[in-house]
Design a protein around this motif. Structure first.
Motif, PDB file in Angstrom:
ATOM      1  N   VAL A  73       0.772  -1.237   0.183  1.00  0.00           N
ATOM      2  CA  VAL A  73       0.139   0.228   0.026  1.00  0.00           C
ATOM      3  C   VAL A  73       1.224   0.955  -0.282  1.00  0.00           C
ATOM      4  CG1 VAL A  73      -2.226   1.619   1.054  1.00  0.00           C
ATOM      5  CG2 VAL A  73      -1.797  -0.744   1.187  1.00  0.00           C
ATOM      6  N   VAL A  74       1.522   0.948   0.398  1.00  0.00           N
ATOM      7  CA  VAL A  74       2.786   2.308   0.812  1.00  0.00           C
ATOM      8  C   VAL A  74       3.653   2.497  -1.204  1.00  0.00           C
ATOM      9  CG1 VAL A  74       5.355   3.390   1.823  1.00  0.00           C
ATOM     10  CG2 VAL A  74       3.519   2.278   3.820  1.00  0.00           C
ATOM     11  N   ILE A 229     -15.358  12.736  13.364  1.00  0.00           N
ATOM     12  CA  ILE A 229     -14.752  12.545  11.884  1.00  0.00           C
ATOM     13  C   ILE A 229     -14.828  11.300  10.715  1.00  0.00           C
ATOM     14  CG2 ILE A 229     -11.674  11.968  10.607  1.00  0.00           C
ATOM     15  CD1 ILE A 229     -10.691  12.822  13.603  1.00  0.00           C
ATOM     16  N   PRO A 230     -15.038  11.862   9.025  1.00  0.00           N
ATOM     17  CA  PRO A 230     -15.958  10.676   8.241  1.00  0.00           C
ATOM     18  C   PRO A 230     -15.210  10.049   8.529  1.00  0.00           C
ATOM     19  CG  PRO A 230     -15.495  12.905   7.603  1.00  0.00           C
ATOM     20  CD  PRO A 230     -14.798  12.877   8.921  1.00  0.00           C
ATOM     21  N   SER A 231     -15.872   8.629   8.097  1.00  0.00           N
ATOM     22  CA  SER A 231     -14.832   7.572   8.281  1.00  0.00           C
ATOM     23  C   SER A 231     -15.020   6.301   7.340  1.00  0.00           C
ATOM     24  CB  SER A 231     -15.338   6.743   9.982  1.00  0.00           C
ATOM     25  OG  SER A 231     -16.603   6.092   9.440  1.00  0.00           O
ATOM     26  N   TRP A 232     -14.526   5.589   6.736  1.00  0.00           N
ATOM     27  CA  TRP A 232     -14.283   4.888   6.001  1.00  0.00           C
ATOM     28  C   TRP A 232     -13.614   3.189   6.290  1.00  0.00           C
ATOM     29  CZ3 TRP A 232     -14.208   9.382   4.547  1.00  0.00           C
ATOM     30  CH2 TRP A 232     -14.804  10.252   3.664  1.00  0.00           C
ATOM     31  N   PHE A 233     -14.792   1.840   5.577  1.00  0.00           N
ATOM     32  CA  PHE A 233     -14.213   0.831   6.323  1.00  0.00           C
ATOM     33  C   PHE A 233     -14.453   0.058   5.270  1.00  0.00           C
ATOM     34  CE2 PHE A 233     -14.594  -2.613   8.801  1.00  0.00           C
ATOM     35  CZ  PHE A 233     -14.049  -2.241  10.095  1.00  0.00           C
ATOM     36  N   LEU A 234     -13.266  -0.816   5.440  1.00  0.00           N
ATOM     37  CA  LEU A 234     -12.836  -2.181   4.224  1.00  0.00           C
ATOM     38  C   LEU A 234     -13.540  -3.217   5.258  1.00  0.00           C
ATOM     39  CD1 LEU A 234     -10.941  -3.194   1.628  1.00  0.00           C
ATOM     40  CD2 LEU A 234     -11.145  -4.613   4.002  1.00  0.00           C
ATOM     41  N   VAL A 235     -14.883  -4.219   5.043  1.00  0.00           N
ATOM     42  CA  VAL A 235     -15.670  -5.007   5.918  1.00  0.00           C
ATOM     43  C   VAL A 235     -14.242  -6.388   5.026  1.00  0.00           C
ATOM     44  CG1 VAL A 235     -17.074  -6.485   6.114  1.00  0.00           C
ATOM     45  CG2 VAL A 235     -17.607  -3.713   6.464  1.00  0.00           C
ATOM     46  N   ALA A 236     -13.452  -7.278   5.621  1.00  0.00           N
ATOM     47  CA  ALA A 236     -13.120  -8.494   5.013  1.00  0.00           C
ATOM     48  C   ALA A 236     -13.676  -9.461   5.111  1.00  0.00           C
ATOM     49  CB  ALA A 236     -11.598  -8.879   5.841  1.00  0.00           C
ATOM     50  N   ARG A 237     -14.402 -10.209   3.830  1.00  0.00           N
ATOM     51  CA  ARG A 237     -16.258 -11.301   3.924  1.00  0.00           C
ATOM     52  C   ARG A 237     -14.582 -12.859   4.958  1.00  0.00           C
ATOM     53  NH1 ARG A 237     -17.486 -10.184  -0.866  1.00  0.00           N
ATOM     54  NH2 ARG A 237     -19.252  -7.947  -1.423  1.00  0.00           N
ATOM     55  N   GLN A 238     -14.155 -12.921   4.387  1.00  0.00           N
ATOM     56  CA  GLN A 238     -13.445 -14.089   5.190  1.00  0.00           C
ATOM     57  C   GLN A 238     -12.553 -14.327   6.087  1.00  0.00           C
ATOM     58  OE1 GLN A 238     -14.037 -14.117   1.312  1.00  0.00           O
ATOM     59  NE2 GLN A 238     -15.497 -15.042   2.168  1.00  0.00           N
ATOM     60  N   HIS A 271      -5.303  -7.657  -0.819  1.00  0.00           N
ATOM     61  CA  HIS A 271      -5.708  -6.589  -1.881  1.00  0.00           C
ATOM     62  C   HIS A 271      -5.295  -5.472  -1.766  1.00  0.00           C
ATOM     63  CE1 HIS A 271      -8.020 -10.160  -1.328  1.00  0.00           C
ATOM     64  NE2 HIS A 271      -8.983 -10.242  -2.402  1.00  0.00           N
ATOM     65  N   PRO A 272      -4.820  -4.642  -1.869  1.00  0.00           N
ATOM     66  CA  PRO A 272      -3.605  -3.665  -1.511  1.00  0.00           C
ATOM     67  C   PRO A 272      -4.305  -2.489  -2.699  1.00  0.00           C
ATOM     68  CG  PRO A 272      -1.812  -4.980  -2.865  1.00  0.00           C
ATOM     69  CD  PRO A 272      -2.572  -5.678  -2.325  1.00  0.00           C
ATOM     70  N   ASP A 273      -4.102  -3.200  -3.763  1.00  0.00           N
ATOM     71  CA  ASP A 273      -4.906  -1.979  -4.806  1.00  0.00           C
ATOM     72  C   ASP A 273      -6.748  -1.832  -4.016  1.00  0.00           C
ATOM     73  OD1 ASP A 273      -3.170  -2.588  -6.859  1.00  0.00           O
ATOM     74  OD2 ASP A 273      -4.210  -4.062  -7.427  1.00  0.00           O
ATOM     75  N   VAL A 274      -6.871  -2.287  -3.615  1.00  0.00           N
ATOM     76  CA  VAL A 274      -8.591  -1.594  -3.055  1.00  0.00           C
ATOM     77  C   VAL A 274      -7.946  -1.511  -1.946  1.00  0.00           C
ATOM     78  CG1 VAL A 274     -10.799  -3.097  -2.319  1.00  0.00           C
ATOM     79  CG2 VAL A 274      -9.061  -4.420  -3.760  1.00  0.00           C
ATOM     80  N   VAL A 275      -7.541  -1.353  -1.149  1.00  0.00           N
ATOM     81  CA  VAL A 275      -6.964  -1.154   0.332  1.00  0.00           C
ATOM     82  C   VAL A 275      -6.529   0.454  -0.273  1.00  0.00           C
ATOM     83  CG1 VAL A 275      -5.310  -0.721   2.304  1.00  0.00           C
ATOM     84  CG2 VAL A 275      -6.508  -3.367   1.992  1.00  0.00           C
ATOM     85  N   THR A 276      -5.817   0.900  -1.658  1.00  0.00           N
ATOM     86  CA  THR A 276      -5.202   1.814  -1.974  1.00  0.00           C
ATOM     87  C   THR A 276      -6.166   2.578  -2.684  1.00  0.00           C
ATOM     88  OG1 THR A 276      -3.831   1.195  -2.233  1.00  0.00           O
ATOM     89  CG2 THR A 276      -3.236   3.395  -3.333  1.00  0.00           C
ATOM     90  N   ARG A 277      -6.799   1.687  -2.719  1.00  0.00           N
ATOM     91  CA  ARG A 277      -8.582   2.770  -4.166  1.00  0.00           C
ATOM     92  C   ARG A 277      -9.192   3.916  -2.439  1.00  0.00           C
ATOM     93  NH1 ARG A 277      -7.652  -1.026  -7.479  1.00  0.00           N
ATOM     94  NH2 ARG A 277     -10.127  -2.328  -6.804  1.00  0.00           N
TER      95      ARG A 277
END
Length: 287
Positions: A73-74, A229-238, A271-277
């Motif tokens: 991601v970095v 503060i506005p937030s974004w969240f990624l849920v990992a289904r597995q 999934h670094p592409d998804v996290v970066t986006r």
């Protein structure tokens, strides 16, 4: 007839020299004029902040890991022009760790996008409180406690986590006293923590994992920055370390911008592409 000096026509050589000198002086003036305000400072930030500079992204890792988990991601964020800071999370207690990360944030100039993975989510929820430079919070398969809640307490709220039966307690003593560190058992590390990574990679990760203190994992949050503060969240289904239903509950409660993907607990690695986006979306919406 001799022409008086005051009326002589300049030679072509003199004209060329004069033109070159004028060009040189013009170039020097431009270099010291407005264009110079976009120079990059020593810390990688734009010296003028406001001339198209991007916010600094601060990435906080969780328990049983270190900042290297953010490597991919970095790399992507830096390639896109973002200054990035990935400090070590001490993993010595929620209050201690939040205070430490808050001190790191104070050293960053300009707007900040603050992201946390796993236990790091609980840490950023406290670290960002009262810091006006933090424009967005991004949670990656993370704990997101309210005031009075602990990561340990949240872990029991929904079924689906296998972390409780996978940890290995190890007593420790340091200069401040004694306690118990929690590690994931090496033979369960792959299945519980990072099932979608190659086993040869997770064997190394298990060997090098950094523990969190049992007392620190059970420590209750004293601040919840996601409320303001506005937030974004990624849920990992597995996810088998934090129950996906807990992640959904937290994201819904905070009214986070939410995405779900088929991923293990370490989405930033698999999934670094998804996290970066997702981080870039947070930056684009708030900065």
């Amino acid at each position: 007839m001799t022409v008086p000096a005051a009326h002589r026509t300049p030679s072509r050589r003199r004209v060329r020299r004069a033109g070159a000198l004028a060009l040189l002086l013009t170039s020097a003036a431009l270099a010291t004029g407005p264009a110079a305000t976009t120079a990059t400072a020593a810390d990688g930030t734009d010296a003028a902040r406001g001339h198209g500079a991007k916010p600094t992204v601060v990435l906080v890792h969780g328990a049983f890991a270190d900042a290297s988990g953010w490597n991919d991601v970095v790399d992507r964020l830096q390639h896109a022009g973002y200054p990035v800071v990935a400090p070590p999370n001490p993993l010595r207690g929620l209050g201690n760790d939040s205070t430490y990360v808050a001190s790191v944030l104070k050293s960053v100039k300009g707007p900040i996008i603050l992201a946390g993975h796993s236990y790091g989510g609980a840490v950023i929820s406290g670290a960002a409180a009262g810091n006006p430079n933090v424009k967005a919070l991004v949670y990656i398969a993370a704990f997101m406690p309210d005031k009075g809640e602990s990561p340990a307490g949240l872990s029991t709220k929904f079924p689906g986590s296998e972390l409780g039966t996978a940890v290995r307690p190890v007593p420790y003593t340091d200069a401040t006293g004694s306690g118990t560190d929690l590690y994931i058992q090496n033979d369960k590390f792959h299945s519980v923590f990072a099932a979608d990574l190659p086993e040869e990679q997770t064997r190394v990760m298990a060997t090098e994992q950094r523990p969190v203190t049992a007392a620190g994992f059970a420590e209750k949050a004293t601040a919840a920055a996601w409320k303001t503060i506005p937030s974004w969240f990624l849920v990992a289904r597995q996810d088998k370390a934090i129950a996906p239903d807990l992640e959904r509950f937290e994201a819904k409660r905070a009214k986070s911008h939410t995405v779900e993907i088929d991923s293990s607990h370490v989405a930033m690695m698999s999934h670094p592409d998804v996290v970066t986006r997702l981080i870039e979306q947070a930056a684009g919406a708030t900065c």
